[in-house]
Motif scaffolding. Structure first.
Motif: not given
Length: 449
Positions: A256-283
């Protein structure tokens, strides 16, 4: 003795019917696995949709970056006024009824100086959204590879099972010839011959069933690749015995730790969380004052002035304006509050989505590892099963030749060997596929399996 021709006639008719459906002009397309993946990537709807979405994300990122630079607009108008016109003549205002043609032009430039960091936050948000899109596209490609590999390997397994069926059928036909010779020599009863004829007929039906299954799975692969109806893929074989047991000794948590390092969908979702967080601050920056610098250049031409167009536009009437604009939000009907609420909701939804993906990845890794270990054990067991079935059949054949064993023993031993061979082929391809599934669950799957 009339039983054999009747069985052959019925089975021959079945084979002819199956072959007749393939008589239509067809083209054979030789495919390697990587070529099949390339075709699927070029035609898969989900993958192509995400590829197109990347162009929008790219332009959003470019627009956010460009917001740091001044905006500029050039405008020009032409108008004609008829009726009373006011003119200044020798210090007096004179009203005349004339037609006045006016040409005006202007250049407007605006540069945000301060907006509580909104431009920076928007730029970071857009960049993260674009990077998330790339990760999503990467995972979509892995999903296509996985889907193709599942269908590709199933066709190869069907081909192997058909080969085993045809080989067994051929062996039993030779056995029938041998038994017929024994009957003619008076060494065997005619019932043994009838039993063997029945077995041959049964195996011909098994071969037809295996061929139909192969055709169905070939169609499934062709449909996924969206090949033309008249194109039949001919697949390059893979060696299922080349499977490398590379996950033994690892626990589910380690995988599972290996998957967390390599799964693209996990990285994608982490980036989307950070992106929407910055979008809230921008608004939220819209709650605070904004400071902009501006520059305007305006000029015009009027037909009431006797001077020429060039002189009026460039020398007489040009105006230059430069300044700073301070905007302090007081009340805008709660529109900013509504926009902040919407973006905050999107941020919370992305967090929930990330938690869901985390759980799903763990379950996928756990299930894939369990299936992988089961496949390893089954493959090892089938090796012993085939060796034992071969020895048993050889012993029964010898006893049957010497008249010490009956037809039932011989038929049972042969069926056990064929079943063991089929199980071994199934186990080999299953193990091969389970390794593919493990790599898919870990996020390390590529075109080379």
């Amino acid at each position: 003795m009339k039983l054999l021709p009747m069985y052959k006639l019925v089975l021959l008719a079945g084979i002819v019917l199956i072959s007749a459906s393939q008589v239509v002009a067809q083209d054979t397309l030789k495919l390697t696995f990587s070529e099949a993946v390339d075709i699927a990537l070029s035609k898969n709807l989900d993958f192509q949709t995400q590829s197109n979405q990347m162009e929008v994300l790219k332009r959003q990122k470019q627009a956010a970056f460009a917001s740091h630079f001044p905006s500029a607009n050039i405008g020009t108008t032409f108008q004609q006024q008829s009726g009373q016109q006011y003119q200044q003549v020798e210090g007096e205002i004179v009203v005349t009824n004339v037609t006045n043609e006016i040409v005006s032009a202007g250049l407007n430039m605006n540069l945000p100086l301060f907006n509580s960091g909104r431009r920076i936050l928007d730029t970071q948000s857009a960049r993260l959204a674009y990077m998330a899109g790339e990760k999503g596209l990467e995972r979509a490609a892995q999903q296509v590879i996985f889907d193709v590999s599942r269908r590709y390997l199933q066709v190869l397994l069907d081909s192997e099972l058909l080969r085993i069926s045809l080989e067994n059928l051929e062996n039993q036909k030779k056995q029938l010839e041998q038994i017929t010779g024994f009957v003619d020599a008076g060494l065997r009863t005619v019932s043994d011959q009838y039993n063997q004829e029945s077995e041959v007929a049964r195996l011909e039906s098994v071969a037809i069933t295996a061929e139909v299954q192969l055709e169905n799975d070939l169609w499934d692969l062709s449909e996924y690749l969206q090949l033309e109806p008249t194109v039949i893929p001919e697949l390059e074989a893979v060696d299922p015995t080349a499977t490398v047991v590379s996950f033994e000794g690892l626990s589910v948590l380690e995988l599972y730790e290996l998957a967390k390092e390599n799964r693209s969908d996990l990285e994608q979702q982490s980036m989307l969380v950070e992106s929407t967080k910055k979008s809230v601050k921008a608004m939220k920056a819209m709650y605070y004052p904004r400071l902009n610098a501006f520059y305007n250049y305006n000029t015009f031409f009027t037909s009431l002035d006797d001077r020429n167009l060039r002189e009026q536009l460039l020398k007489v009437y040009p105006q230059n304006t430069i300044g700073i604009n301070l905007s302090i939000p007081i009340f805008n009907n709660f529109q900013t509050r509504l926009d902040v609420g919407r973006r905050n909701l999107a941020y919370k939804n992305q967090i929930i989505q990330k938690q869901s993906i985390d759980r799903r990845v763990f379950q996928e890794v756990k299930l894939a590892y369990q299936n992988y270990r089961a496949a390893v054990s089954k493959e090892e067991n089938t090796q012993v099963q085939v060796l034992a079935a071969e020895e048993a059949l050889n012993a029964v054949r010898e006893r049957f030749r010497l008249g010490l064993s009956n037809f039932v023993d011989l038929s049972t031993a042969n069926q056990q060997l064929v079943a063991a061979q089929a199980d071994q082929a199934q186990a080999l391809f299953t193990l091969y596929f389970q390794e593919v599934q493990m790599k898919h669950a870990l996020g390390t799957l590529d075109v080379g399996f």
